[in-house]
Write an enzyme that holds these catalytic residues in place. Structure first.
Site, PDB file in Angstrom:
ATOM      1  N   LEU A 221       0.505  -1.288  -0.288  1.00 10.65           N
ATOM      2  CA  LEU A 221      -0.307  -0.582  -0.198  1.00 10.65           C
ATOM      3  C   LEU A 221       0.840   1.209   0.028  1.00 10.65           C
ATOM      4  O   LEU A 221       1.648   1.591   0.123  1.00 10.65           O
ATOM      5  CB  LEU A 221      -0.876  -0.305   1.140  1.00 10.65           C
ATOM      6  N   ASP A 222       0.519   1.645  -1.119  1.00  9.30           N
ATOM      7  CA  ASP A 222       1.480   3.782  -0.810  1.00  9.30           C
ATOM      8  C   ASP A 222       2.747   3.579  -0.898  1.00  9.30           C
ATOM      9  O   ASP A 222       3.384   4.543  -0.654  1.00  9.30           O
ATOM     10  CB  ASP A 222       0.502   4.058  -0.258  1.00  9.30           C
ATOM     11  N   GLU A 223       3.120   2.148  -1.350  1.00  7.80           N
ATOM     12  CA  GLU A 223       4.707   2.149  -2.112  1.00  7.80           C
ATOM     13  C   GLU A 223       5.202   2.002  -3.469  1.00  7.80           C
ATOM     14  O   GLU A 223       6.178   1.661  -3.634  1.00  7.80           O
ATOM     15  CB  GLU A 223       4.932   0.827  -1.502  1.00  7.80           C
TER      16      GLU A 223
END
Lengths: 278, 278, 278, 278
Positions: A221-223
């Site tokens: 996530l969000d990476e």
């Protein structure tokens, strides 16, 4: 005949540009745009070349591969609009921007449909004559819901999925089906404020600048690799809600900037980062 | 007579501005600048008023306190240069900028001395005729070294300490001696990339924008109230070192912008955040 | 051996990159950086290539010229610091910035001297151990003064002259001696506010953004090729003087950004405009 | 009851804020927002105060006028959506942005109609259920055409006219009917590139930054008070058309930012300039 985009990456070595240009020259192809980048740290060569369509044949690609080092990747594609499906939830600003830019040809997109876990955005999509699918979550598990979304999406065979403030997290299984093909807009200047409520986090921390980040979606996530970012100054007079409202313009601008780059094949992904030939 | 700055914060209530202005008006003081802010979330009122110096007496302050709610804070000060000590390590750009702006009166600072754990910056400080103190770490513990630094600093009775790329972390004891009086420049867009090597972290994450943050130093590393931030676009052609070099101009500009605000008494600290009357 | 920079411009034609790279490859030179640009409007090709110094010989340049179209220009130079003279008047911010960046090697400059029509900046230059020459105007005509300045400048054989807020206009004769070799900072966002007192003009017009422009000096005042520009938001609270003060940081940053590009041989001048390989 | 906005301007004098706040306090009105500005050059005081609606009566306004200097102006208005008519020509980006923001309540606008000298934008307006009027120029004189446009506009009694890339110049007679009520977006960073084809002018000059300016329309073309401006970096790879395309996002963002300020009554016009209480 439409222009042809050639994307090459391989270990760097002496004479690469010479060898590539020799093939192109021998086929009497005219180069209209050419950009290279060598990542000095890893010794990797990246190139984006656009040649005029006449004279192109699959032979060129084969010859290029023969001339290049073993671990070379050569991808070529025709410059044309690509099928896209947008996923959104309730906020209209990113979807509205994409609908406008898609309609007036400002993106290389052929927007096929909008899919949402809510029904609020139906009138917006339909006023642009784009099919809208409401896939409510209801009592479905994340897996079941993603499965249902996937069914709807797949009928359009999109090349890219765009998450235009889609406020749900996909299962890894869903993400795996579209490797490097899902583009998300995160409403913060990543890696600051990962996760939910980034504007609330920004407010609590008292930052003087907020931002937005467009990135490829990976299982973390969000990476995922960042494509575009931009920022906006704020101050103590902004509440968390005020930041969220002010941030909308940045979010939509960053998302469509990233989409433009991706749809025009200007993005390499390498080591979890992007190389952009703008 | 120099202008007088009045800083007030208190719980918000009806008639506050009226009551404050009544006192000022009754003393025939001329207001040259006036700014208010009400934090709606907590119901707190903040005001920065500048009045011409003639006619000012300590009576005004006493009367203001009488008119204001119980938990009011009233601080007043004369607009004049304040004694400052800079701490730095090896990088010259922030120190150089402060030396220039101090010399030409662009900050309300009276730079007394530069203190460093290394000797590299001595010629720079001395070419501006500012005393330079080298306090090497050697085999000293953090506590011992901070104690030694503190001894040197204290002889100048500074109102503010400025960390101009001082690459050491102070002990809580040191920080406690200068509550809200130490200003640091952190070479990232906080809260992204807390801690050491933020440019290396930025490079590894592949961000498209880097930044710098000036903040008050508290006992929690990189967590103090943010005063100013700014950013700079970067791309895949930047190495971590290239980012560090490109970031220097942003660092020094952000630091001196923050210093200007602090030295002109334009900053309130409230709930770990700053309210700036620019 | 230092790296060699090759700058080529010529009419565009098929196979150019191939032909250039063939020469470089045949001499076993390693390309560390390569950038091209084709101006589609005029059909002109521009290239900046950096090769490792070993293996370079003047033969390479000769062979390149043979391979290229008739009107080609090939310039090559070694990457090293270039002699520079700065002219300034009274304002210290641009000169101070150059002195700092020159001292710490952040520009490819070898700053030889500062020349001024006033004496105010002498202590600043001398604190950096740079010779300072005061050439007062007195009753001298513009021609006589420029002649005197020229005499002083020439003893340093500078490759570039930098006008760091030099508040006089040169005679065409002076300018002709340094074609594309004089870099000026103009304190406005050109072409807005040409001529004197741009901040006063900006104030009177009520603009919301001010800026600065670094450009080559030609015989037409403020009309030379633009190298770099940047801007700063302002508002109704700024007086003309406040704008001038706020603009100083932008001026110095824009000027040193332009200098960096010029000194690293990243600038082509074409049709009164610049092409920058950043 | 809706909040009440009070706008005051008058010659500055001692005790102004006190006198104003006394009236407000005596009527037991709660101030939710208060901003002042004194133009030191002309000695003029400006104030924007928002009070909660309950307790408001026309008496307050009368008392304020009595307390203020002779040449004071006091305007009050209720915070609510204002009727607006948009004029556009062929480009959809500014109109599209306004349609979206109007629909989702992001502007204090009640968009009544779109009027155009061409028919291209009809589908866009109508997909948002906004009446569209095509007023072709044909063989009409400028006066006749403006008269016809005026007839169409007047039926909607708009408080503001918005020129969303309306590519015609109004007659002075038309402009006089809407003093300080017509907002235009000019596709350059005024005062650079006044008149037609600003992007072509910017391309020819070789600027490194382009911009857009929202301003009130006066009888002097492109000379009206500036409300908002923003910019975008460009470089030698942009053609004039490329600049025009890249500038679209800036144009629409600047226009809607200005509209927001105007519709929320945050703009004073003074000496051909604007004072913004943001």
């Amino acid at each position: 005949m439409a222009d042809r985009i050639i994307l090459i990456d391989c270990p760097d070595e002496k004479g690469l540009i010479y060898n590539i240009m020799k093939v192109i020259y021998n086929h009497q192809l005219n180069v209209t745009s050419n950009q290279e980048f060598v990542d000095g740290v890893s010794g990797t060569f990246f190139m984006r070349t656009v040649v005029e369509g006449n004279g192109w044949s699959s032979e060129v690609e084969k010859e290029l591969i023969k001339k290049l080092p073993d671990r070379a990747t050569v991808r070529t594609s025709v410059m044309k609009k690509k099928p896209v499906v947008v996923l959104a939830t309730k906020e209209p600003h990113c979807l509205g921007e994409i609908l406008l830019k898609n309609r007036y040809g400002e993106l290389q997109s052929d927007l096929k449909a909008v899919v949402s876990n809510h029904d609020e955005l139906r009138p917006l999509a339909e006023s642009f004559d784009i099919p809208f699918h409401h896939v409510p979550v209801g009592s479905k598990s994340r897996e079941e819901h993603d499965e249902r979304v996937s069914d709807v999406v797949q009928q359009y065979s999109p090349e890219y999925l765009v998450l235009a403030k889609y406020m749900r997290i996909f299962t890894p299984e869903f993400v795996k089906r579209y490797p490097n093909r899902i583009i998300n807009i995160h409403h913060s200047f990543l890696p600051a404020f990962i996760g939910a409520s980034p504007y609330k986090q920004a407010y609590d921390r008292g930052v003087k600048i907020i931002g937005a980040t467009a990135h490829f979606v990976t299982e973390d996530l969000d990476e995922g690799p960042i494509i575009a970012q931009d920022v906006l100054p704020v101050n103590h007079t902004y509440t968390a809600e005020g930041m969220a409202q002010a941030g909308q313009d940045v979010e939509k601008n960053v998302l469509t900037r990233a989409l433009k780059l991706v749809l025009e094949e200007r993005v390499f992904i390498y080591k979890h980062k992007t190389i952009l030939f703008e």
